[in-house]
Motif scaffolding. Structure first.
Motif, PDB file in Angstrom:
ATOM      1  N   PHE A  63     -17.304  55.161   0.580  1.00 34.96           N
ATOM      2  CA  PHE A  63     -18.324  54.597  -0.017  1.00 34.96           C
ATOM      3  C   PHE A  63     -18.140  53.839  -1.294  1.00 34.96           C
ATOM      4  CE2 PHE A  63     -19.935  57.301   3.233  1.00 34.96           C
ATOM      5  CZ  PHE A  63     -20.914  56.673   3.959  1.00 34.96           C
ATOM      6  N   ILE A  64     -18.682  52.764  -1.513  1.00 35.06           N
ATOM      7  CA  ILE A  64     -18.349  52.120  -2.594  1.00 35.06           C
ATOM      8  C   ILE A  64     -19.915  51.841  -3.486  1.00 35.06           C
ATOM      9  CG2 ILE A  64     -16.190  51.114  -1.969  1.00 35.06           C
ATOM     10  CD1 ILE A  64     -17.662  48.312  -1.318  1.00 35.06           C
ATOM     11  N   ASP A  65     -19.773  51.540  -4.816  1.00 33.50           N
ATOM     12  CA  ASP A  65     -20.992  50.904  -5.159  1.00 33.50           C
ATOM     13  C   ASP A  65     -21.221  49.155  -5.008  1.00 33.50           C
ATOM     14  OD1 ASP A  65     -22.043  49.130  -7.758  1.00 33.50           O
ATOM     15  OD2 ASP A  65     -22.842  51.363  -8.022  1.00 33.50           O
ATOM     16  N   PRO A  66     -22.232  48.872  -4.788  1.00 28.03           N
ATOM     17  CA  PRO A  66     -22.291  47.351  -4.596  1.00 28.03           C
ATOM     18  C   PRO A  66     -21.646  46.442  -5.565  1.00 28.03           C
ATOM     19  CG  PRO A  66     -24.513  48.549  -4.299  1.00 28.03           C
ATOM     20  CD  PRO A  66     -23.540  49.414  -4.979  1.00 28.03           C
ATOM     21  N   LYS A  67     -21.311  47.033  -6.612  1.00 24.20           N
ATOM     22  CA  LYS A  67     -20.552  45.978  -7.702  1.00 24.20           C
ATOM     23  C   LYS A  67     -19.184  46.075  -7.511  1.00 24.20           C
ATOM     24  CE  LYS A  67     -24.203  46.403 -11.318  1.00 24.20           C
ATOM     25  NZ  LYS A  67     -24.457  46.723 -12.604  1.00 24.20           N
ATOM     26  N   GLU A  68     -18.883  46.868  -6.782  1.00 23.10           N
ATOM     27  CA  GLU A  68     -17.271  47.071  -6.386  1.00 23.10           C
ATOM     28  C   GLU A  68     -16.947  46.230  -5.042  1.00 23.10           C
ATOM     29  OE1 GLU A  68     -16.016  51.478  -7.603  1.00 23.10           O
ATOM     30  OE2 GLU A  68     -17.379  51.394  -5.790  1.00 23.10           O
ATOM     31  N   SER A  69     -17.932  45.716  -4.556  1.00 26.74           N
ATOM     32  CA  SER A  69     -17.891  45.023  -3.195  1.00 26.74           C
ATOM     33  C   SER A  69     -16.735  43.687  -3.377  1.00 26.74           C
ATOM     34  CB  SER A  69     -19.180  44.656  -2.672  1.00 26.74           C
ATOM     35  OG  SER A  69     -18.858  43.468  -1.631  1.00 26.74           O
ATOM     36  N   ILE A  70     -15.896  43.504  -2.536  1.00 32.03           N
ATOM     37  CA  ILE A  70     -15.192  42.104  -2.700  1.00 32.03           C
ATOM     38  C   ILE A  70     -16.186  41.071  -2.601  1.00 32.03           C
ATOM     39  CG2 ILE A  70     -13.150  43.056  -2.204  1.00 32.03           C
ATOM     40  CD1 ILE A  70     -13.446  42.092   0.823  1.00 32.03           C
ATOM     41  N   HIS A  71     -17.384  40.963  -1.918  1.00 35.41           N
ATOM     42  CA  HIS A  71     -18.315  40.004  -1.778  1.00 35.41           C
ATOM     43  C   HIS A  71     -19.280  40.067  -2.732  1.00 35.41           C
ATOM     44  CE1 HIS A  71     -16.434  39.911   2.349  1.00 35.41           C
ATOM     45  NE2 HIS A  71     -16.700  41.063   2.595  1.00 35.41           N
ATOM     46  N   PRO A 117     -26.422  52.261   1.922  1.00 41.71           N
ATOM     47  CA  PRO A 117     -25.371  52.468   1.603  1.00 41.71           C
ATOM     48  C   PRO A 117     -24.092  51.385   2.137  1.00 41.71           C
ATOM     49  CG  PRO A 117     -26.098  54.368   2.684  1.00 41.71           C
ATOM     50  CD  PRO A 117     -27.076  53.152   2.811  1.00 41.71           C
ATOM     51  N   ILE A 118     -23.221  51.220   1.283  1.00 40.60           N
ATOM     52  CA  ILE A 118     -21.996  50.112   1.614  1.00 40.60           C
ATOM     53  C   ILE A 118     -20.667  50.785   1.599  1.00 40.60           C
ATOM     54  CG2 ILE A 118     -20.828  48.074   0.809  1.00 40.60           C
ATOM     55  CD1 ILE A 118     -22.948  47.243  -0.611  1.00 40.60           C
ATOM     56  N   ALA A 119     -19.914  50.839   2.640  1.00 46.58           N
ATOM     57  CA  ALA A 119     -18.546  51.460   2.937  1.00 46.58           C
ATOM     58  C   ALA A 119     -17.552  50.433   3.249  1.00 46.58           C
ATOM     59  CB  ALA A 119     -18.840  52.641   3.840  1.00 46.58           C
ATOM     60  N   LYS A 120     -16.242  50.858   2.989  1.00 42.89           N
ATOM     61  CA  LYS A 120     -15.120  50.167   3.448  1.00 42.89           C
ATOM     62  C   LYS A 120     -14.563  51.194   4.669  1.00 42.89           C
ATOM     63  CE  LYS A 120     -12.350  48.893   0.174  1.00 42.89           C
ATOM     64  NZ  LYS A 120     -11.318  48.958  -1.057  1.00 42.89           N
ATOM     65  N   LEU A 121     -13.823  50.237   5.468  1.00 43.85           N
ATOM     66  CA  LEU A 121     -12.854  50.820   6.345  1.00 43.85           C
ATOM     67  C   LEU A 121     -11.562  49.993   5.819  1.00 43.85           C
ATOM     68  CD1 LEU A 121     -14.629  50.890   9.925  1.00 43.85           C
ATOM     69  CD2 LEU A 121     -14.061  52.864   8.431  1.00 43.85           C
ATOM     70  N   ASP A 122     -10.719  50.547   5.123  1.00 42.91           N
ATOM     71  CA  ASP A 122      -9.347  50.011   4.775  1.00 42.91           C
ATOM     72  C   ASP A 122     -10.130  48.655   3.865  1.00 42.91           C
ATOM     73  OD1 ASP A 122      -6.579  49.961   5.003  1.00 42.91           O
ATOM     74  OD2 ASP A 122      -6.776  48.000   5.706  1.00 42.91           O
ATOM     75  N   ASP A 123      -9.658  47.403   4.398  1.00 47.08           N
ATOM     76  CA  ASP A 123      -9.985  46.280   3.494  1.00 47.08           C
ATOM     77  C   ASP A 123     -11.393  45.325   4.029  1.00 47.08           C
ATOM     78  OD1 ASP A 123      -8.837  45.192   5.472  1.00 47.08           O
ATOM     79  OD2 ASP A 123      -7.332  44.050   4.720  1.00 47.08           O
ATOM     80  N   ILE A 124     -12.132  46.196   4.726  1.00 49.43           N
ATOM     81  CA  ILE A 124     -13.327  45.362   5.437  1.00 49.43           C
ATOM     82  C   ILE A 124     -14.682  46.251   4.755  1.00 49.43           C
ATOM     83  CG2 ILE A 124     -12.175  44.171   7.243  1.00 49.43           C
ATOM     84  CD1 ILE A 124     -14.660  46.616   8.449  1.00 49.43           C
ATOM     85  N   GLU A 125     -15.517  45.402   4.835  1.00 47.09           N
ATOM     86  CA  GLU A 125     -16.858  46.468   4.174  1.00 47.09           C
ATOM     87  C   GLU A 125     -17.968  46.213   5.371  1.00 47.09           C
ATOM     88  OE1 GLU A 125     -17.847  44.745   0.361  1.00 47.09           O
ATOM     89  OE2 GLU A 125     -16.139  45.189  -0.460  1.00 47.09           O
ATOM     90  N   ILE A 126     -18.682  47.409   5.369  1.00 39.83           N
ATOM     91  CA  ILE A 126     -19.823  47.500   6.190  1.00 39.83           C
ATOM     92  C   ILE A 126     -21.315  47.994   5.386  1.00 39.83           C
ATOM     93  CG2 ILE A 126     -20.970  48.608   8.394  1.00 39.83           C
ATOM     94  CD1 ILE A 126     -18.068  49.455   9.007  1.00 39.83           C
ATOM     95  N   PHE A 127     -22.221  47.170   5.727  1.00 42.72           N
ATOM     96  CA  PHE A 127     -23.471  47.311   4.989  1.00 42.72           C
ATOM     97  C   PHE A 127     -24.482  48.012   5.997  1.00 42.72           C
ATOM     98  CE2 PHE A 127     -21.270  43.897   3.322  1.00 42.72           C
ATOM     99  CZ  PHE A 127     -21.453  43.791   1.901  1.00 42.72           C
ATOM    100  N   PHE A 128     -24.780  49.290   5.717  1.00 38.29           N
ATOM    101  CA  PHE A 128     -25.604  50.044   6.553  1.00 38.29           C
ATOM    102  C   PHE A 128     -27.160  50.013   5.991  1.00 38.29           C
ATOM    103  CE2 PHE A 128     -21.368  51.790   6.587  1.00 38.29           C
ATOM    104  CZ  PHE A 128     -21.260  52.322   8.038  1.00 38.29           C
ATOM    105  N   LEU A 129     -27.574  48.896   6.384  1.00 33.50           N
ATOM    106  CA  LEU A 129     -28.875  48.119   5.847  1.00 33.50           C
ATOM    107  C   LEU A 129     -29.895  49.347   6.405  1.00 33.50           C
ATOM    108  CD1 LEU A 129     -30.640  46.104   4.899  1.00 33.50           C
ATOM    109  CD2 LEU A 129     -30.787  44.921   7.314  1.00 33.50           C
TER     110      LEU A 129
END
Length: 201
Positions: free
Chosen positions: A67-75, A89-101
Protein backbone atom coordinates in the motif's frame (compact mmCIF):
# COMPACT_ATOMS: atom_id res chain seq x y z
CA UNK A 1 -25.59 -4.30 -7.95
CA UNK A 2 -26.07 -4.37 -11.70
CA UNK A 3 -29.66 -4.67 -12.84
CA UNK A 4 -30.81 -7.94 -14.37
CA UNK A 5 -33.15 -8.66 -17.23
CA UNK A 6 -36.15 -10.82 -16.41
CA UNK A 7 -34.55 -14.02 -17.66
CA UNK A 8 -30.78 -14.42 -17.56
CA UNK A 9 -29.39 -16.87 -20.15
CA UNK A 10 -27.79 -20.00 -18.75
CA UNK A 11 -24.06 -20.57 -18.70
CA UNK A 12 -22.73 -24.02 -19.53
CA UNK A 13 -19.86 -23.75 -17.06
CA UNK A 14 -19.47 -21.15 -14.30
CA UNK A 15 -15.93 -22.00 -13.18
CA UNK A 16 -14.13 -19.16 -14.94
CA UNK A 17 -12.05 -16.23 -13.72
CA UNK A 18 -12.63 -12.80 -15.24
CA UNK A 19 -9.64 -10.49 -15.17
CA UNK A 20 -10.72 -6.91 -15.87
CA UNK A 21 -9.34 -3.40 -15.51
CA UNK A 22 -12.51 -2.02 -13.92
CA UNK A 23 -15.88 -3.01 -12.46
CA UNK A 24 -17.27 -4.80 -15.53
CA UNK A 25 -15.95 -8.16 -14.35
CA UNK A 26 -17.84 -7.84 -11.09
CA UNK A 27 -20.99 -6.73 -12.91
CA UNK A 28 -20.85 -9.84 -15.10
CA UNK A 29 -20.56 -12.15 -12.08
CA UNK A 30 -23.50 -10.30 -10.48
CA UNK A 31 -25.55 -10.50 -13.69
CA UNK A 32 -25.30 -14.29 -13.71
CA UNK A 33 -25.49 -14.49 -9.90
CA UNK A 34 -22.31 -16.51 -9.53
CA UNK A 35 -19.39 -16.38 -7.12
CA UNK A 36 -16.44 -14.08 -7.78
CA UNK A 37 -13.43 -16.13 -8.88
CA UNK A 38 -11.05 -13.23 -9.36
CA UNK A 39 -9.40 -10.57 -7.22
CA UNK A 40 -10.04 -7.84 -9.83
CA UNK A 41 -13.36 -6.77 -8.30
CA UNK A 42 -14.31 -3.23 -7.24
CA UNK A 43 -11.05 -1.68 -8.43
CA UNK A 44 -9.37 -0.19 -11.46
CA UNK A 45 -6.01 -0.09 -13.22
CA UNK A 46 -4.70 2.67 -15.41
CA UNK A 47 -4.70 1.25 -18.92
CA UNK A 48 -0.93 0.99 -19.51
CA UNK A 49 -0.42 -0.65 -16.10
CA UNK A 50 -3.19 -3.10 -16.88
CA UNK A 51 -1.60 -4.25 -20.14
CA UNK A 52 1.74 -4.61 -18.35
CA UNK A 53 0.01 -6.60 -15.61
CA UNK A 54 -1.55 -8.94 -18.20
CA UNK A 55 1.77 -9.42 -19.98
CA UNK A 56 3.08 -11.26 -16.92
CA UNK A 57 -0.05 -11.95 -14.92
CA UNK A 58 1.14 -14.93 -12.88
CA UNK A 59 4.25 -13.02 -11.82
CA UNK A 60 2.26 -9.99 -10.68
CA UNK A 61 -0.39 -12.02 -8.88
CA UNK A 62 2.33 -13.89 -7.01
CA UNK A 63 3.38 -10.59 -5.37
CA UNK A 64 2.10 -9.16 -2.10
CA UNK A 65 0.14 -5.93 -2.19
CA UNK A 66 2.18 -2.94 -1.01
CA UNK A 67 0.00 0.00 0.00
CA UNK A 68 1.15 3.50 -0.86
CA UNK A 69 0.13 7.08 -0.21
CA UNK A 70 -1.49 8.67 -3.30
CA UNK A 71 1.39 11.15 -3.49
CA UNK A 72 3.80 8.21 -3.92
CA UNK A 73 1.99 7.00 -7.03
CA UNK A 74 3.96 7.00 -10.26
CA UNK A 75 0.75 8.34 -11.80
CA UNK A 76 0.41 11.20 -9.34
CA UNK A 77 0.78 13.93 -11.98
CA UNK A 78 -2.27 12.52 -13.80
CA UNK A 79 -4.60 12.82 -10.82
CA UNK A 80 -2.97 15.27 -8.41
CA UNK A 81 -5.82 17.77 -8.71
CA UNK A 82 -8.10 15.08 -7.24
CA UNK A 83 -5.71 13.87 -4.55
CA UNK A 84 -7.61 15.41 -1.65
CA UNK A 85 -10.72 13.44 -2.60
CA UNK A 86 -8.98 10.05 -2.74
CA UNK A 87 -10.33 8.13 0.24
CA UNK A 88 -9.68 4.61 -0.98
CA UNK A 89 -6.58 2.39 -0.83
CA UNK A 90 -3.92 2.33 -3.55
CA UNK A 91 -1.49 -0.57 -3.72
CA UNK A 92 1.43 -1.74 -5.81
CA UNK A 93 2.16 -5.18 -7.21
CA UNK A 94 5.84 -4.82 -7.99
CA UNK A 95 5.88 -1.89 -10.46
CA UNK A 96 2.17 -1.60 -11.31
CA UNK A 97 -0.54 0.11 -9.26
CA UNK A 98 -4.12 -0.80 -8.41
CA UNK A 99 -6.77 1.65 -7.24
CA UNK A 100 -9.22 -0.06 -4.85
CA UNK A 101 -12.06 2.35 -5.50
CA UNK A 102 -14.83 0.43 -3.72
CA UNK A 103 -12.96 -0.58 -0.56
CA UNK A 104 -13.05 1.26 2.73
CA UNK A 105 -9.59 0.34 4.04
CA UNK A 106 -6.49 -1.80 3.60
CA UNK A 107 -7.83 -4.58 5.83
CA UNK A 108 -10.86 -5.07 3.57
CA UNK A 109 -8.62 -5.08 0.50
CA UNK A 110 -6.30 -7.75 1.92
CA UNK A 111 -9.11 -9.99 3.16
CA UNK A 112 -11.08 -9.94 -0.10
CA UNK A 113 -8.02 -10.00 -2.37
CA UNK A 114 -6.59 -13.11 -0.71
CA UNK A 115 -9.94 -14.90 -0.55
CA UNK A 116 -10.68 -14.29 -4.20
CA UNK A 117 -7.11 -15.06 -5.28
CA UNK A 118 -7.57 -18.56 -3.86
CA UNK A 119 -10.45 -19.15 -6.31
CA UNK A 120 -8.67 -18.14 -9.54
CA UNK A 121 -8.99 -20.79 -12.23
CA UNK A 122 -5.77 -20.37 -14.19
CA UNK A 123 -6.97 -22.83 -16.85
CA UNK A 124 -10.07 -20.78 -17.57
CA UNK A 125 -9.37 -17.04 -17.79
CA UNK A 126 -11.55 -14.44 -19.48
CA UNK A 127 -9.65 -11.21 -20.09
CA UNK A 128 -11.47 -7.89 -20.49
CA UNK A 129 -10.24 -4.38 -21.18
CA UNK A 130 -12.75 -1.55 -20.94
CA UNK A 131 -11.54 1.66 -22.56
CA UNK A 132 -11.17 4.47 -20.04
CA UNK A 133 -9.71 7.96 -19.99
CA UNK A 134 -6.17 6.56 -19.60
CA UNK A 135 -6.54 4.30 -22.63
CA UNK A 136 -5.40 5.09 -26.16
CA UNK A 137 -5.05 3.34 -29.50
CA UNK A 138 -1.56 2.03 -28.74
CA UNK A 139 -2.76 0.42 -25.51
CA UNK A 140 -5.68 -1.17 -27.35
CA UNK A 141 -3.27 -2.60 -29.93
CA UNK A 142 -1.00 -3.92 -27.18
CA UNK A 143 -3.98 -5.57 -25.51
CA UNK A 144 -5.08 -7.13 -28.80
CA UNK A 145 -1.63 -8.69 -29.23
CA UNK A 146 -1.66 -10.42 -25.83
CA UNK A 147 -1.69 -14.24 -26.12
CA UNK A 148 -5.00 -14.97 -24.37
CA UNK A 149 -7.59 -17.16 -26.05
CA UNK A 150 -10.58 -15.49 -24.43
CA UNK A 151 -10.24 -11.73 -24.50
CA UNK A 152 -12.39 -8.77 -25.48
CA UNK A 153 -11.77 -5.04 -25.52
CA UNK A 154 -14.82 -2.82 -25.10
CA UNK A 155 -14.15 0.48 -26.84
CA UNK A 156 -15.99 3.74 -27.39
CA UNK A 157 -15.08 3.89 -31.10
CA UNK A 158 -15.03 1.37 -33.90
CA UNK A 159 -11.68 -0.31 -34.61
CA UNK A 160 -12.41 -2.95 -37.29
CA UNK A 161 -8.70 -3.75 -37.57
CA UNK A 162 -8.55 -4.74 -33.86
CA UNK A 163 -9.67 -8.36 -33.62
CA UNK A 164 -10.66 -8.26 -29.95
CA UNK A 165 -12.42 -4.88 -30.06
CA UNK A 166 -16.16 -4.37 -29.65
CA UNK A 167 -17.53 -0.83 -29.82
CA UNK A 168 -20.06 0.22 -27.17
CA UNK A 169 -21.04 3.63 -28.51
CA UNK A 170 -23.16 4.49 -25.47
CA UNK A 171 -19.96 4.81 -23.45
CA UNK A 172 -19.10 8.03 -25.28
CA UNK A 173 -21.56 9.58 -22.83
CA UNK A 174 -19.32 10.38 -19.81
CA UNK A 175 -22.27 10.11 -17.41
CA UNK A 176 -22.85 6.43 -18.25
CA UNK A 177 -21.42 3.56 -16.28
CA UNK A 178 -20.38 0.32 -17.93
CA UNK A 179 -23.43 -1.91 -17.65
CA UNK A 180 -23.98 -5.51 -18.72
CA UNK A 181 -27.32 -4.79 -20.37
CA UNK A 182 -25.81 -1.98 -22.44
CA UNK A 183 -22.95 -4.24 -23.51
CA UNK A 184 -25.42 -7.02 -24.38
CA UNK A 185 -26.92 -4.77 -27.07
CA UNK A 186 -23.64 -5.05 -28.97
CA UNK A 187 -21.90 -8.15 -27.64
CA UNK A 188 -23.37 -11.52 -26.63
CA UNK A 189 -21.58 -12.11 -23.34
CA UNK A 190 -23.37 -15.44 -22.76
CA UNK A 191 -22.24 -16.82 -26.11
CA UNK A 192 -18.70 -15.50 -25.56
CA UNK A 193 -18.48 -17.26 -22.18
CA UNK A 194 -20.12 -20.47 -23.36
CA UNK A 195 -17.83 -20.76 -26.39
CA UNK A 196 -14.59 -19.86 -24.65
CA UNK A 197 -11.48 -22.00 -24.98
CA UNK A 198 -10.51 -23.78 -21.75
CA UNK A 199 -6.99 -25.10 -21.16
CA UNK A 200 -6.95 -28.86 -20.77
CA UNK A 201 -3.62 -29.08 -18.94
Amino acid sequence: MVSKIESVPNLKNENFSIICNNCIGGFIYQYYNIEYKTPTIGLFFLAQDYVKFLSNIEFYLSKQLEFIDPKESIHFEQFKRYVDSINFPIAKLDDIEIFFLHYKDQEEVIEKWNRRMSRVNWKDLIIILAENETCNYEVIKQFDALPFNNKVCFTKDHYPEIQSACCIEEMKDPTRLWDVEIIMKHFDITSFINNRIIKLE
